[in-house]
Design a protein around this motif. Structure first.
Motif: not given
Length: 748
Positions: A80-102
């Motif tokens: 998760r921390n690695a993802g935050i450091r890579l994120a350029a967005g103002e909001i960081v939204a986490f989504l599991d790799d077995d989840a489907i967003p509407e």
């Protein structure tokens, strides 16, 4: 606390997916993100753990579409921390790799950031069925005890030093990136479990609000992993126990004594002992797991105490080194997305008859055009919602019941199915407003929907009971059957036709026939939109052994369809016997349910054939294959030389399109909609219905002339590509729906 800046109306978002050994599930999640509708820009960051499956290859295929990172440990907080450091967005939204967003997931999440004080926002999580919620409004206390189905959000609990705070599930949680930087990201002591809760408690203690919304929804498939098995039972309980003790000592120590924390923890261990005992008794774990639990509990106690009571405490993680430039993710965006619901009792892979096959291809085509598409079909086990490459497939269990008062004369099982569809459309509409519903006329499946009147209903006009009875005289003249079933269903068909918003005929012939049989003038409410078929799906040939085999010097003739009177397989078998006598290179393969009893003689077609023609020399060249899988059907088409379907009536004849798509010459009858599909003397040969001799002549002609077979097959393939692809069907249907919804007369 530093000054906090309100985000813009459409802040940039980084969707972070932390993955480990779930290439198949991850591929679905990434494809689902193509369908996100968000007015601003978002990027997709994928952090791959030490995966050993095909994840790396999958991510390479997606290439520049993603921001990629990796970690070499199985630790979700590190990832998760690695993802935050890579994120350029103002909001960081986490989504599991077995989840489907509407589709509206991000829009609804971001809407919750209506104040600079909001540091986190999350939504509801549906479980693997898609019908029940795994998580709605929740809270967590400083012992790490969560409540997952509160009746309402609890913002009043969100303040520094609150014992219980609003809680978001990790698979549907987002954060203001500056807030994560302020609190030092995730505590990497948590490899998983309570990692999200820890972040949210620290955000609340820092003075941030945690927002909860019911409309930002994801479907969590809850796939097996290295920490739980296929029965969703934890394999390794050491992190769960260790983190439970660590969390309580870190966050409850200023509220209760250590003795009380330890009593809570020992009770928690006892709870796991009881659970392991039960799981062993029910076969979900093995006996050795009991001893493993005791060892894990001892080690977890020591490590949890040591981690929490160290003099320095956990060092905040520096997650401020984020990327500056957002890499926008491409979506299937359109200005006017609609929400369409298609009703079909049959649907692949459980059943793939004509209606089921074209419904699948139509749904896929409309989804590919950027619309929200839901299919309602039957389930043999439990209610569930599956996401199939852009289409939401709602599989419903509907039990037969006594006919309720509101059904009128409609047979109970027909009313029960239609009422279930009405309830499901209402459930969909509660989240995404439904624009239009389409239902087949067969079984009057739209009867409850047209009576309800909330949504425009298009009737898909294929073969109806009125048409079917034309070729089933034994039932049409059975007064008891007609009184109990036939006439009530005919009345329901007429009601659906009269009350629907529009009628979509699959051929001119079926529109004219049904209108005449019901005494209706469908007028400007009807339009003919020819069906289409999607390209054959790729098969793993090594896993499927063909039941129709090629043999030098043999010409394979294939029949596909229901073995009922309307399809005239009896005519085919008589004709084939005559054709084989003149051309013994012919071999007939009959695909279709051979357990259907023919009312006229009280036996199945196969039993009739064995009695009538079983001793004929041609019988050794006839094979009944019964019902086959979709894979076997594709192989049967691929290994055949001629396709034949001598129906007494066809509203369209989708099987001809399937055959032409594969380059097969076809033989049919000049009835119903067949001449609108098959060009006689160009794609194949059309003969009169019930004409055994003419059908035999056509089979002999094609059996003896390989060049003619090749020419007809090539012409048919070109005809398919020009008129009958799934894309062409979806385009025609989309334009028709648009005319219905804009209250204009359909194009003729």
């Amino acid at each position: 606390m530093p000054d906090r800046v309100r985000t813009s109306g459409t802040p940039t978002v980084s969707v972070v997916i932390n993955t480990l050994d779930r290439a198949t599930e991850l591929a679905q999640t990434l494809r689902a993100l193509r369908r996100i509708r968000y007015a601003g820009e978002f990027e997709v960051v994928v952090v791959n753990g030490p995966s050993t499956d095909g994840t790396a290859a999958l991510l390479e295929e997606w290439g520049e579409d993603l921001v990629l990172g990796s970690v070499d440990v199985r630790n979700l907080s590190v990832s998760r921390n690695a993802g935050i450091r890579l994120a350029a967005g103002e909001i960081v939204a986490f989504l599991d790799d077995d989840a489907i967003p509407e589709p509206e997931w991000l829009t609804e999440l971001v809407a919750a950031y209506d104040s600079p004080a909001v540091g986190a926002a999350g939504g509801f999580v549906l479980d693997h069925t898609g019908h029940a919620f795994q998580y709605t409004y929740g809270s967590v206390d400083r012992f790490g005890v969560a409540e997952t189905h509160l009746e309402a959000p609890c913002p009043e609990r969100c303040y520094p030093a609150s014992w219980k705070i609003p809680h978001l599930m990790g698979t549907n949680a987002s954060y203001r990136r500056t807030a994560l930087e302020e609190i030092g990201g995730y505590d990497e002591f948590y490899e998983y479990f309570l990692d999200e809760s820890d972040v949210q408690v620290r955000l609340a203690d820092a003075g941030y609000l945690i927002a909860q919304t019911s409309r930002a929804r994801v479907h969590h498939h809850f796939a097996p992993s290295h920490v739980r098995n296929a029965a969703r039972v934890p394999r390794d309980r050491y992190p769960i126990l260790k983190n439970k003790l660590y969390f309580a000592l870190r966050h409850a120590n200023d509220f209760v004594s250590i003795d009380e924390i330890l009593r809570m923890f020992h009770a928690y261990v006892d709870h796991h002992r009881e659970d392991v005992r039960w799981q062993v008794e029910h076969g979900n774990l093995v006996e050795a797991d009991r001893a493993r639990l005791e060892a894990d509990a001892q080690r977890a106690t020591e490590d949890g105490l040591r981690g929490a009571l160290s003099t320095t405490g956990p060092a905040p993680t520096d997650v401020s080194r984020h990327r500056d430039e957002l890499r926008a993710f491409d979506t299937l965006s359109r200005q006017d997305p609609r929400c369409f619901v298609l009703v079909s009792q049959e649907f692949p892979p459980e059943s793939f008859g004509g209606i089921g096959t074209y419904t699948r291809d139509l749904a896929s085509g409309l989804a590919a055009a950027g619309h929200d598409v839901h299919v309602l079909t039957r389930s043999a086990d439990f209610d569930r919602v599956d996401w199939d490459d852009g289409v939401w497939v709602h599989r419903l269990v509907v039990a037969d019941e006594e006919r309720p008062a509101d059904a009128g004369s409609v047979p109970a099982h027909i009313w029960a199915w239609s009422r279930a569809c009405l309830a499901e459309v209402a459930r969909i509409d509660d989240v995404t407003p439904v624009d239009l519903v389409e239902a087949p006329l067969w079984d009057a499946q739209g009867i409850a929907l047209v009576r309800d009147g909330r949504w425009p209903v298009v009737v898909a006009l294929q073969t109806s009971l009125a048409v079917w009875l034309e070729s089933h005289e034994s039932l049409a003249t059975d007064e008891e059957w007609m009184a109990g079933f036939g006439r009530p269903v005919l009345a329901a068909e007429k009601e659906v036709l009269e009350r629907s918003a529009a009628v979509r005929g699959i051929s001119r012939a079926i529109v004219e026939t049904v209108a005449a049989l019901h005494g209706l003038d469908l007028g400007g409410r009807s339009q003919v939109t020819a069906l289409g078929v999607g390209a054959p799906r790729l098969l793993d040939a090594e896993r499927h052994v063909a039941r129709v085999e090629r043999e030098a010097g043999r010409v394979n003739v294939l029949f596909v369809g229901r073995l009922e009177e309307r399809k005239a397989p009896d005519v085919l078998l008589r004709a084939f016997a005559k054709a084989w006598e003149r051309e013994p290179s012919l071999a007939l393969h009959v695909v279709g349910d051979d357990t259907i009893v023919w009312p006229a003689h009280g036996t199945t077609l196969r039993q009739w054939y064995e009695t009538e023609l079983g001793d004929d020399p041609s019988a050794r060249a006839v094979r009944f294959l019964g019902s086959v899988s979709e894979h076997q059907l594709a192989l049967a088409y691929g290994n055949s030389d001629v396709f034949v379907a001598p129906s007494r009536y066809e509203s369209f004849g989708l099987v001809f399109v399937e055959a032409m798509m594969r380059g097969l010459p076809v033989v049919g009858t000049d009835v119903g909609g067949v001449p609108e599909v098959v060009r006689d003397g160009v794609d194949g040969l059309l003969v009169p219905a019930d004409d055994v001799d003419a059908l035999a002549d056509a089979l002999v002609r094609l059996g003896q002339d390989a060049a003619l077979r090749s020419r007809f097959g090539a012409n048919g393939a070109d005809h398919y590509a020009a008129e009958f692809t799934a894309e062409a069907m979806a385009d025609r249907t989309e334009r028709f729906y648009d005319h219905v919804l804009t209250a204009r007369a359909p194009l003729r």
